[in-house]
Structures are given as C-alpha cells and as structure tokens.
Motif scaffolding. Sequence first.
Motif, PDB file in Angstrom:
ATOM      1  N   ARG A 104       0.834  -1.209   0.000  1.00  0.00           N
ATOM      2  CA  ARG A 104       0.000   0.000   0.000  1.00  0.00           C
ATOM      3  C   ARG A 104       0.872   1.263   0.000  1.00  0.00           C
ATOM      4  O   ARG A 104       1.655   1.479   0.918  1.00  0.00           O
ATOM      5  CB  ARG A 104      -0.927   0.009   1.216  1.00  0.00           C
ATOM      6  CG  ARG A 104      -1.964  -1.110   1.215  1.00  0.00           C
ATOM      7  CD  ARG A 104      -2.888  -1.007   2.425  1.00  0.00           C
ATOM      8  NE  ARG A 104      -2.171  -1.210   3.680  1.00  0.00           N
ATOM      9  CZ  ARG A 104      -1.945  -2.401   4.233  1.00  0.00           C
ATOM     10  NH1 ARG A 104      -2.383  -3.496   3.624  1.00  0.00           N
ATOM     11  NH2 ARG A 104      -1.301  -2.498   5.373  1.00  0.00           N
ATOM     12  N   LEU A 105       0.713   2.073  -1.038  1.00  0.00           N
ATOM     13  CA  LEU A 105       1.352   3.374  -1.112  1.00  0.00           C
ATOM     14  C   LEU A 105       0.274   4.431  -0.942  1.00  0.00           C
ATOM     15  O   LEU A 105      -0.741   4.402  -1.638  1.00  0.00           O
ATOM     16  CB  LEU A 105       2.071   3.548  -2.454  1.00  0.00           C
ATOM     17  CG  LEU A 105       3.178   2.528  -2.753  1.00  0.00           C
ATOM     18  CD1 LEU A 105       3.767   2.775  -4.133  1.00  0.00           C
ATOM     19  CD2 LEU A 105       4.269   2.570  -1.696  1.00  0.00           C
ATOM     20  N   GLU A 106       0.448   5.366  -0.032  1.00  0.00           N
ATOM     21  CA  GLU A 106      -0.604   6.294   0.348  1.00  0.00           C
ATOM     22  C   GLU A 106      -0.770   7.435  -0.654  1.00  0.00           C
ATOM     23  O   GLU A 106       0.153   8.248  -0.823  1.00  0.00           O
ATOM     24  CB  GLU A 106      -0.316   6.862   1.741  1.00  0.00           C
ATOM     25  CG  GLU A 106      -0.424   5.851   2.867  1.00  0.00           C
ATOM     26  CD  GLU A 106      -1.798   5.187   2.914  1.00  0.00           C
ATOM     27  OE1 GLU A 106      -2.804   5.878   2.620  1.00  0.00           O
ATOM     28  OE2 GLU A 106      -1.863   3.995   3.235  1.00  0.00           O
ATOM     29  N   PRO A 107      -1.939   7.530  -1.315  1.00  0.00           N
ATOM     30  CA  PRO A 107      -2.189   8.643  -2.241  1.00  0.00           C
ATOM     31  C   PRO A 107      -2.219  10.001  -1.539  1.00  0.00           C
ATOM     32  O   PRO A 107      -1.978  11.027  -2.170  1.00  0.00           O
ATOM     33  CB  PRO A 107      -3.564   8.310  -2.841  1.00  0.00           C
ATOM     34  CG  PRO A 107      -3.757   6.845  -2.592  1.00  0.00           C
ATOM     35  CD  PRO A 107      -3.043   6.563  -1.307  1.00  0.00           C
ATOM     36  N   ASN A 110       0.666  12.444  -2.102  1.00  0.00           N
ATOM     37  CA  ASN A 110       0.990  12.912  -3.449  1.00  0.00           C
ATOM     38  C   ASN A 110       1.064  14.435  -3.604  1.00  0.00           C
ATOM     39  O   ASN A 110       1.968  14.931  -4.275  1.00  0.00           O
ATOM     40  CB  ASN A 110       0.004  12.330  -4.459  1.00  0.00           C
ATOM     41  CG  ASN A 110       0.196  10.838  -4.648  1.00  0.00           C
ATOM     42  OD1 ASN A 110       1.217  10.293  -4.239  1.00  0.00           O
ATOM     43  ND2 ASN A 110      -0.767  10.179  -5.254  1.00  0.00           N
ATOM     44  N   GLN A 135       6.271   7.231  -6.531  1.00  0.00           N
ATOM     45  CA  GLN A 135       5.333   7.401  -5.422  1.00  0.00           C
ATOM     46  C   GLN A 135       3.930   7.721  -5.935  1.00  0.00           C
ATOM     47  O   GLN A 135       2.941   7.100  -5.520  1.00  0.00           O
ATOM     48  CB  GLN A 135       5.818   8.515  -4.491  1.00  0.00           C
ATOM     49  CG  GLN A 135       4.760   9.097  -3.581  1.00  0.00           C
ATOM     50  CD  GLN A 135       4.176   8.110  -2.588  1.00  0.00           C
ATOM     51  OE1 GLN A 135       4.873   7.225  -2.125  1.00  0.00           O
ATOM     52  NE2 GLN A 135       2.891   8.258  -2.267  1.00  0.00           N
ATOM     53  N   SER A 139       1.084   4.837  -5.972  1.00  0.00           N
ATOM     54  CA  SER A 139      -0.045   5.034  -5.063  1.00  0.00           C
ATOM     55  C   SER A 139      -1.361   5.093  -5.825  1.00  0.00           C
ATOM     56  O   SER A 139      -2.419   4.765  -5.277  1.00  0.00           O
ATOM     57  CB  SER A 139       0.142   6.315  -4.249  1.00  0.00           C
ATOM     58  OG  SER A 139       0.129   7.453  -5.086  1.00  0.00           O
ATOM     59  N   THR A 142      -2.474   1.648  -5.970  1.00  0.00           N
ATOM     60  CA  THR A 142      -3.087   1.301  -4.684  1.00  0.00           C
ATOM     61  C   THR A 142      -4.511   1.844  -4.595  1.00  0.00           C
ATOM     62  O   THR A 142      -5.432   1.149  -4.131  1.00  0.00           O
ATOM     63  CB  THR A 142      -2.248   1.873  -3.525  1.00  0.00           C
ATOM     64  OG1 THR A 142      -0.930   1.330  -3.570  1.00  0.00           O
ATOM     65  CG2 THR A 142      -2.875   1.533  -2.182  1.00  0.00           C
ATOM     66  N   SER A 159       0.197  -1.951  -7.263  1.00  0.00           N
ATOM     67  CA  SER A 159       1.105  -0.898  -6.814  1.00  0.00           C
ATOM     68  C   SER A 159       2.448  -1.003  -7.535  1.00  0.00           C
ATOM     69  O   SER A 159       3.014   0.005  -7.984  1.00  0.00           O
ATOM     70  CB  SER A 159       1.309  -0.973  -5.299  1.00  0.00           C
ATOM     71  OG  SER A 159       0.100  -0.768  -4.601  1.00  0.00           O
TER      72      SER A 159
END
Length: 423
Positions: A104-107, A110, A135, A139, A142, A159
């Motif tokens: 999981r990459l957090e949007p 951004n 990134q 994301s 994700t 992802s």
Amino acid sequence: MDFTMRRRALAWRQQLDQPLRFNPFVFSKIFLLWVAVGIVGGLIAGLYWTVLELLLHGLGWVEGVYVIPLMGAAGLLAGLIIHRLGDPGEMDLIVNNIRFKGGRLEPGNNPAMVLSSLLCIASGGSAGPEAPLVQVVGSTGTWIARKLRIRGEDLRSLSIAGMAAAFTALFGAPLGGTLFALEILHHKHVTEYYQALMPALVASCSSYVVFVLITHIGIGPTWSFPVLGTPTLNDSFYAVLYGLAGTAVGWLFIFLVRRLRKSFELAAVPIYVKMLVGGLIVGTIAYFVPLSRYFSHDQLQMLLEKPFTLQVLLGLLAAKLLAIAFTVTSGWRGGFIIPLFFVGAVTGLILDQLFPGQNLALILVSCMAAINACVTRTPISTAVLLATMTGFHQFIPIMFASLTGFFLAPKTPLINAQLGRPE
C-alpha cells in the motif's frame, strides 16, 4: 493405466479440434486493470514531465551567483510545503511499504510530493523525477485497487505495476522499467515478487505509449554515445576492470550520503530549515561548477559532446557527488538514478584520460552500470536500461560490469528497506 492414457489422448485430440479463439485472459478484469494503471500512469507522468519542462525553461535564465539564492528559496518553499502538507517520504519508504505494508502506497502523500519535487528539480537540485513519479503512480495503483476492493497480492501487484509504469515513462524502456521496479524492492531475491512481473510489464507498455504521445519524446536512445567498434570476447573482461572503478565511486557516494545523513539528523531543526541549508549548499556548488546542476538528463549529453581536461573532470566528479549527496540528505525530493549515470560517465571519461586509446563507449557504459548497480542493487534492470538509453547494444559487457558493481557493493544497502524488516 491404458484406459487413463486413452482418455488423456482423447481429451488432447478434442482440444486440438476446437476452433481457434482469443485467450480469454486478455479480456479479463485483472488484465484490463493492468492496462488501466499503465494508461493512468502515462497520463500522470506526461503531465508531470510537461509541467517540469515549463518550470525548467522558466527558471533557466537564472545563472551565476543568482543560482544560490534561487535554490535556497526553492528549498525553503519546498520545505514549508512538506511541513504543511506532510512528509511524503523517499524511496526507502516506498520500498518499505511495498515489502512490509501489503504493497500500500498512500495517495494522500501525493500533493506534497508533486509540489515539493517540482520545485526541487526545476530549481537545479541533483535529483531526478523518478522517485516522485514512482510514489505518485504507484499510489494510484493502490487507490484503484482499494476502490475495486482488491486485496492481498493483487493489490501489491497493482502498486508495483504503477511503479513500473513510472520508471518506464521516465527511462523510455518498458522492460528495463519493469525489472527495475521488481529489483529495487529487494537486494537479494528479485524473484520474491515474480507474480508482479506480468502486471508490471503490461502497465509499462501502456504507460510508455501514452507518455510518448503526450510529450512527443522520441523512442530512440536518450543519449548519443560513441560508436562501439567490433565486439570481442575481451570486452567482457575489460568491462569488469572498468566496473571496478565505477564500484569504487559507488562506495564513495554511499559513504558521503551516510555521513551527511547523520549530520542532518543530528540537527533538531524543522525540515524547511534543513532544505534551505541544502539548497544554499547545492546552489553554491552549482555556481562554481555549473555542469553539476540539475539531474543530468540533458547535462550528460553535454558531457559527451565537449572535450574536458583531466583536472576539470576530477573537479566535476567531486562536485557532482557532493551535489547529489547534499540534495538527497537535506530533504530535497527526487531520485538519484540518472544523476548516478552522469557520475559514471564522468568516471569513464577520467579513465579514458588516464589510459588513452581504449574503447570509450565500453568504458562509459561499464562505469555507469557498475555505480548504479552498486548503489541501487539492481544489476539486471540497470543493464537493460543502459542498453536502451545509450544505444549500446552489446548487452553482455554491460551485464559483466553491472554484476561487478552488485557483488562488490557494501554489505548494507543504501536503501535500508531493501535489507529486511525494520525493527
């Protein structure tokens, strides 16, 4: 036994007698998601690149001593953005989230990443757009997975597909970008994420087409390298020798980054103060050595086109190493892959000055491969990327140099998350 064999033979004949049809997998939901991630990634990367070029042209008139206050102000403003919107992290955090946080990459990170990285890169920082794009696009993969309630390895794969799409858009090499996204996640076992290979490759191809259509960047080599002569078996052995020099410079870079990182961590000051200091230092270096400024996408070609004395090359090598190290340790956002390629090219030109009469193209690409593989632990993708970006199509010597950098790299990787689960 005979009855079983006859039944299998009959089933096999029935399959052969069936009419030809499309593979239903091509029209499956998951395949279309891979394509969608690539298309969205290409759009994001194309828009980011377009804005970055506008900013580079807009700030390109600032030269001489005025570079110092410009980069100081850019660092301060980017630091204030991060302080206000939140720290988006760096490549270490991305690798850590893919490996240990279920992919999981957090949007939510951004906005801070996009705004701060555009300021840092456009003003002249020695770091490129690969890390910010990884990134943002990763994301996005994700985010798509969450919206469709996709979990587990499929979420991680989407992802990683986004990461690969970002690498591919920047490097212009779908296969190299795909492998880089997989290799950079682990410094020992690249096959750990083999299930993401096809999603990453499909997304990379989609992203590449969209990015080229938006930016109108050609599909040929990124840099015009000297023409390689008739290849021989000895080229591979020479590549190892040249790779030793690139690896040594890689060790020096890792040493500088670790020392400077400790220095900046000791200072209990806000991020915008650190980035202000970093900007002033990198700006000062750029004032005295202008070719050390920026992330070297265009500067590398300038390096190949003009003759330089040995003294100038040695000074440029020291200046660029310090510029990259201060950029990435003071909080400035960006990646160091293309800047490291530039350092490798400078190292190769120094070797050519010290030992004239050798194959310059082989020296350059060997040093570039070795230093990047030493620092990022990505020997396979580095070889593929360089073959694509330089037009140096003798793949075997590049692979020998890349493996030299990989196996002779320091025990502890620069990207700490490559090593293992954090305590």
